[in-house]
Scaffold this active site. Structure first.
Site, PDB file in Angstrom:
ATOM      1  N   HIS A   1      -8.459  -6.683 -64.395  1.00 33.66           N
ATOM      2  CA  HIS A   1      -8.866  -6.135 -63.107  1.00 33.66           C
ATOM      3  C   HIS A   1      -8.585  -7.109 -61.974  1.00 33.66           C
ATOM      4  CE1 HIS A   1     -11.329  -3.544 -60.471  1.00 33.66           C
ATOM      5  NE2 HIS A   1     -11.710  -4.679 -59.914  1.00 33.66           N
TER       6      HIS A   1
ATOM      7  N   HIS B   1     -12.332   2.724 -59.143  1.00 34.46           N
ATOM      8  CA  HIS B   1     -13.639   2.466 -59.748  1.00 34.46           C
ATOM      9  C   HIS B   1     -13.837   3.488 -60.863  1.00 34.46           C
ATOM     10  CE1 HIS B   1     -17.683   0.424 -58.829  1.00 34.46           C
ATOM     11  NE2 HIS B   1     -16.751  -0.505 -58.948  1.00 34.46           N
ATOM     12  N   ASN B   2     -12.978   3.389 -61.872  1.00 33.01           N
ATOM     13  CA  ASN B   2     -12.884   4.423 -62.892  1.00 33.01           C
ATOM     14  C   ASN B   2     -13.975   4.339 -63.952  1.00 33.01           C
ATOM     15  OD1 ASN B   2     -10.531   4.989 -61.490  1.00 33.01           O
ATOM     16  ND2 ASN B   2      -9.225   3.901 -62.939  1.00 33.01           N
TER      17      ASN B   2
ATOM     18  N   ARG C   1     -15.627  -3.082 -48.045  1.00 28.59           N
ATOM     19  CA  ARG C   1     -15.778  -4.526 -47.867  1.00 28.59           C
ATOM     20  C   ARG C   1     -14.445  -5.269 -47.961  1.00 28.59           C
ATOM     21  NH1 ARG C   1     -20.021  -3.462 -51.300  1.00 28.59           N
ATOM     22  NH2 ARG C   1     -19.046  -4.566 -53.047  1.00 28.59           N
ATOM     23  N   ASP C   2     -13.408  -4.626 -48.512  1.00 28.37           N
ATOM     24  CA  ASP C   2     -12.105  -5.302 -48.572  1.00 28.37           C
ATOM     25  C   ASP C   2     -11.547  -5.575 -47.174  1.00 28.37           C
ATOM     26  OD1 ASP C   2     -11.627  -5.851 -51.279  1.00 28.37           O
ATOM     27  OD2 ASP C   2     -11.125  -3.776 -51.677  1.00 28.37           O
TER      28      ASP C   2
ATOM     29  N   GLN D   1     -23.032  -0.612 -60.958  1.00 29.56           N
ATOM     30  CA  GLN D   1     -23.721  -1.103 -59.778  1.00 29.56           C
ATOM     31  C   GLN D   1     -24.303   0.079 -58.999  1.00 29.56           C
ATOM     32  OE1 GLN D   1     -20.303  -1.225 -60.169  1.00 29.56           O
ATOM     33  NE2 GLN D   1     -19.529  -3.249 -59.683  1.00 29.56           N
TER      34      GLN D   1
ATOM     35  N   GLY E   1      -1.724  -3.293 -53.279  1.00 31.60           N
ATOM     36  CA  GLY E   1      -1.732  -2.481 -54.482  1.00 31.60           C
ATOM     37  C   GLY E   1      -2.855  -2.881 -55.411  1.00 31.60           C
TER      38      GLY E   1
END
Length: 966
Positions: free
Chosen positions: A228, A295-296, A316-317, A450, A753
């Site tokens: 990840h 977020h799979n 937040r990115d 989460q 990406g």
């Protein structure tokens, strides 16, 4: 401390939306003895106040006095009803309860300090049901075993367990003397998801240090080295056998996607593949950044929480890109199984696709809406192979000053964690997301889910914008996958860092030092602050009641040092942590599927109305209005072209257009492209052509609204199965090669990406289900003047319709072939010589005002595109296939109607502008396909002049809208 219980019901006469929705879900399970369901919210409050304040609390805070009643205590079943089952759903201990946190704050504002608040949901199920049926309802509809527990009947609610404070106990995991089997066993037992090569590399490192690792050190390495976080597969060496040839890549990603961007070398690309999001120039003062994440796995376990934290995390990115951007738009693309799947067909340990879909949509809806960010673009795709592995792509676009596009962390900067508190939610999220799913994950990995709190993130965003404007920090990043381990580790990679873990604010007592370090609890950012700016930045945070704590500082020794109450619990070399992951050499295989051209079974038919209606109502083509209407796409007042368009604002728009600055008419167009069917070898597919089709579709959608073709930037999201299998890796290589070719041909660089691999599910019998190889292409472009944008709805009777682009006999992978259960033939193959030129000239035609509507041909082909234009515009269309530019072998009527050949546009032109338009597209494959009428019918004549389609647009629209009229 007194215990108070409040229940909030709908008043009599008001619609109980939640109760009625639950009743419908119960009926779908086949439980027909339930007559009604009443829903109530439950608040469990520990606080010292009197009855008068309790009633004030119920009336002013907990219940809406217009439509709700509150009850203090336990209400029981409604009086006079013989058969009623009471079911309450409570969160498990340690699971974040955002509503409870808001109630605590609100009670404090009313002058009372609440020691603790918990919330629950109460369902009064009216009707006679057995214990077995009750358990079925709770498991399949009401609760998620991953994060919730159910209490049936009028019994005491689950206790709130007291969690003892943690007492330091440094744990070492012996590794130096283990054999290969022992190394793998350790990796599995500790959920590290590291293979034997990686474990041996770590073993050699600690042999060199002549000591054993602590638990926190191995966990930090596992997070940093996870698929990840580090994209090991796409960065590996690959040797591929292809059609008798041998192809070698030293680094697959660098020699395909990255290579295209480097060769194009666009001056307007500011920061690409180097930060949390890709950054491009918007105007002389500003830049925009774009990131799409997946977020799979978390969404498979808890659809609502997984999707909510997916969108919260990707927001937040941009907030953590450069010195921080202000989020201005969201995107979302989902892949689900059949929402009408029979319950007995759902694999063990898997939630029903309909429940997953509803939960995912609700999670994205609630988080985005509460953050005040418009969700403007997206898509939904259905395939049964996504049942156990739903795909949840969430994207965010932010705007920032051009002079704040890069971070500048320095030795001596203080490390401050801002926002939410740290809990056990999200433990092993990064490593868990890098492995395959199994039937046991719903119980084993509940800690990897989460739970987000959008209000906390919104407050954090507001204060960070203030601090950024005043230049009070030197760098910022988000606590995403890996939590503090990732955020502090990445920011201090070139420096070194010291962290005192006991300083990190906790949601509750009892977390050990490792849990604090790797927790992925949401709504947290890390900033690097000069000591002299500490007081000023803390004053801003305190002024908005946003928690911020100094937890360490950046050093100059390139070491990561972790302490707990003064005791060193972990120390790692930054070089090994970030660059020590082994270089992989992998084998890949690809063999082109040789199938004959699709044999049309219905070439003798006179009419294809039934096929058109079936495709319009199919899951992948049907209106997604049920989803779209739940999102706020008007907030921030910058939306120009919205997801739905046309005379009644319910037609399918091609791309979204937003205006980021209120004092400027300059805009951004946002789109996406994806069709896994084109890459499916079982359907004559090839991932190379699938990837090119995705690029072409994303770009077509931008062109349709008036975007500039010379300012298009692309994003890739690879979601694949197990790439340790050479055949699966071969499909990934083919798609990556197409990304390079497509980017170069369209002169459109990739700027960001993400990949999500190992999307496979292992059943309890050991068999595996892999998702179809899925590549999402997202695209963004500049629009000089949003007032010149066009939409897809047909505008005016008498106007002419043209199709630009060649129609070929390409039915493989099409919705028509799925309808007819045909697998042979050829998938759409994009012509990279003509497609970019078509895009360029149509963009010029729109800029010159020669086109009043434009729509791309994609899912369902020409006939679906014409139908959508007609019912979106509320007008009729008369078309004639004799004007269709086509390949010689595309002679069958069904091929001409339903082929999904790429690079095709339908454009509406006013008669007086026909000449200018024709001159502009001269030399391209184009033809007059028909005209707009006021007949309210769609008529398409075949080569013989006979009506192959003759349908009322109201019937077409009804078919398109009824599928998801939930």
């Amino acid at each position: 401390m007194k215990q108070w219980r409040f229940e909030v019901f709908n008043k009599a006469g008001f619609n109980d939306v939640q109760g009625n929705s639950t009743l419908a879900d119960i009926k779908e399970l086949g439980v027909n003895t339930v007559q009604a369901v009443q829903f109530a919210r439950v608040y469990l409050i520990e606080a010292e106040f009197d009855d008068a304040f309790a009633h004030r609390l119920g009336k002013e805070l907990l219940a809406d006095p217009v439509c709700e009643d509150y009850y203090i205590g336990r209400s029981g079943a409604p009086a006079g009803l013989a058969k009623a089952t009471l079911i309450e759903v409570h969160l498990k201990s340690g699971v974040t309860d955002p509503v409870a946190q808001s109630v605590v704050t609100a009670i404090a504002d009313m002058g009372i300090a609440a020691a603790h608040v918990r919330t629950a949901r109460k369902y009064v199920v009216l009707g006679e049901i057995s214990r077995k049926q009750t358990e079925l309802i709770t498991k399949k509809i009401l609760a998620n075993d991953c994060i919730e527990i159910c209490v049936i009947g009028s019994v005491a609610e689950p206790p709130n367990p007291h969690v003892k404070p943690y007492e330091l106990n440094i744990i070492h995991w012996p590794i130096r003397d283990l054999d290969d089997e022992g190394l793998l066993r350790l990796s599995k037992e500790k959920d590290l998801f590291l293979n034997v090569v990686e474990m041996k590399t770590i073993q050699d490192y600690y042999r060199g240090l002549d000591r054993e690792p602590t638990d926190i050190e191995l966990e930090a390495i596992a997070q940093t080295w996870s698929e990840h976080c580090v994209h090991k597969t796409l960065k590996s060496q690959v040797d591929m056998d292809y059609e008798g040839q041998h192809i070698h890549f030293d680094n697959l990603l660098k020699e395909t996607v990255f290579k295209a961007t480097k060769e194009l070398n666009k001056p307007w690309c500011i920061s690409v593949f180097a930060d949390n999001a890709g950054v491009i120039e918007f105007d002389d003062e500003s830049a925009v950044c774009f990131k799409v994440e997946t977020h799979n796995h978390p969404s498979a376990l808890d659809p609502y929480g997984g999707a909510a934290t997916g969108i919260g995390g990707v927001i937040r990115d941009p907030m953590g890109t450069g010195m921080g951007a202000r989020p201005i738009a969201n995107t979302d693309i989902f892949c689900f199984g059949d929402p009408n799947m029979k319950p007995e067909d759902v694999p063990k340990g898997v939630l029903h696709p309909r429940r997953v879909m509803k939960g995912v949509v609700a999670g994205v809806r609630d988080y985005g809406n509460r953050m005040g960010i418009p969700t403007v673009n997206g898509a939904i795709y259905f395939d049964d192979r996504y049942t156990a592995n739903p795909l949840v792509f969430c994207g965010n676009i932010g705007i920032m000053d051009k002079n704040k596009c890069f971070k500048h962390p320095q030795t001596g900067n203080l490390i401050i964690v801002v926002g939410g508190r740290t809990g056990r939610d999200g433990i092993h999220g990064a490593t868990f997301s890098s492995g395959e799913m199994t039937h046991e994950h719903e119980t084993i990995f509940s800690h990897a889910v989460q739970i987000g709190n959008a209000i906390t993130e919104k407050k954090m965003l507001d204060v960070l914008i203030q601090a950024n404007d005043r230049g009070l920090y030197e760098a910022i990043t988000d606590c995403g996958a890996g939590g503090l381990s990732s955020a502090v580790g990445e920011m201090g990679e070139e420096l070194g860092a010291e962290v005192d873990l006991e300083r990190v604010p906790l949601k509750y007592a009892g977390l050990n030092y490792t849990e604090i370090w790797i927790s992925e609890a949401q709504e947290r950012m890390v900033v690097a602050v000069k000591p002299e700016n500490l007081d000023a930045i803390m004053e801003i945070f305190a002024g908005e009641n946003v928690e911020a704590t100094v937890i360490g500082k950046f050093t100059d020794d390139k070491k990561l040092k972790l302490r707990y109450k003064g005791t060193l619990v972990g120390q790692l070399d930054m070089e090994f942590l970030h660059n020590g992951v082994p270089k992989y050499s992998r084998k890949a295989v690809w063999k082109t599927t040789q199938n004959s051209k699709l044999k049309t079974q219905n070439c003798g038919k006179d009419n294809y109305n039934d096929e058109l209606l079936a495709i319009l109502s199919s899951y992948n083509v049907a209106s997604k209005e049920w989803v779209i209407r739940q999102y706020d796409h008007e907030v921030q007042a910058g939306s120009v072209i919205k997801p739905l368009t046309g005379v009644t604002n319910d037609g399918p728009g091609d791309a979204a257009v937003i205006r980021p600055k209120y004092n400027s008419d300059k805009g951004l167009a946002i789109s996406c492209g994806m069709n896994p069917c084109y890459g499916d070898p079982d359907r004559s597919g090839d991932p190379y052509w699938m990837a090119l089709a995705g690029i072409d579709e994303a770009i077509r959608n931008l062109i349709c609204v008036g975007a500039k073709p010379e300012r298009i930037a692309l994003l890739d999201n690879f979601c694949w199965g197990d790439c340790t299998k050479p055949e699966t890796l071969g499909t990934l290589v083919r798609a990556a090669q197409a990304c390079y070719d497509g980017a170069i041909a369209y002169d459109a660089p990739f700027i960001s990406g993400k990949d999500s691999l190992n999307n496979e599910f292992r059943r309890d019998d050991g068999t595996r289900i892999s998702i179809p190889s899925t590549l999402l292409i997202s695209a963004i472009s500049i629009i000089d003047d949003v007032n010149k944008c066009v939409t897809m709805d047909a505008k005016k009777a008498g106007n002419l319709l043209f199709i630009v682009g060649l129609t070929k006999n390409e039915l493989a992978g099409s919705h028509y072939s799925l309808l007819k259960s045909q697998g042979e033939g050829q998938v759409p193959k994009t012509d990279l010589k003509t497609a970019p030129e078509i895009a360029r000239r149509l963009a010029e035609a729109i800029a010159k005002g020669l086109i009043v509507s434009c729509h791309d041909c994609s899912e369902g082909g020409l006939v679906v595109a014409l139908a959508e234009m007609a019912f979106a515009g509320g007008v009729g269309i008369e078309a004639d296939l004799r004007g269709l530019p086509k390949d010689p072998d595309c002679s069958a009527v069904d091929s001409q109607l339903f082929s999904e050949s790429t690079s095709r546009y339908i454009v509406e032109v006013e008669p007086e502008k026909y000449g200018d338009f024709a001159k502009l597209v001269l030399g391209l494959p184009f033809g007059q396909i028909g005209r707009i009428t006021d007949s309210q019918n769609l008529v398409i004549k075949s080569q013989k002049g006979l009506p192959a389609i003759n349908a009322d647009i109201a019937d077409l629209k009804l078919a398109w809208q009824k599928t998801f009229a939930w």
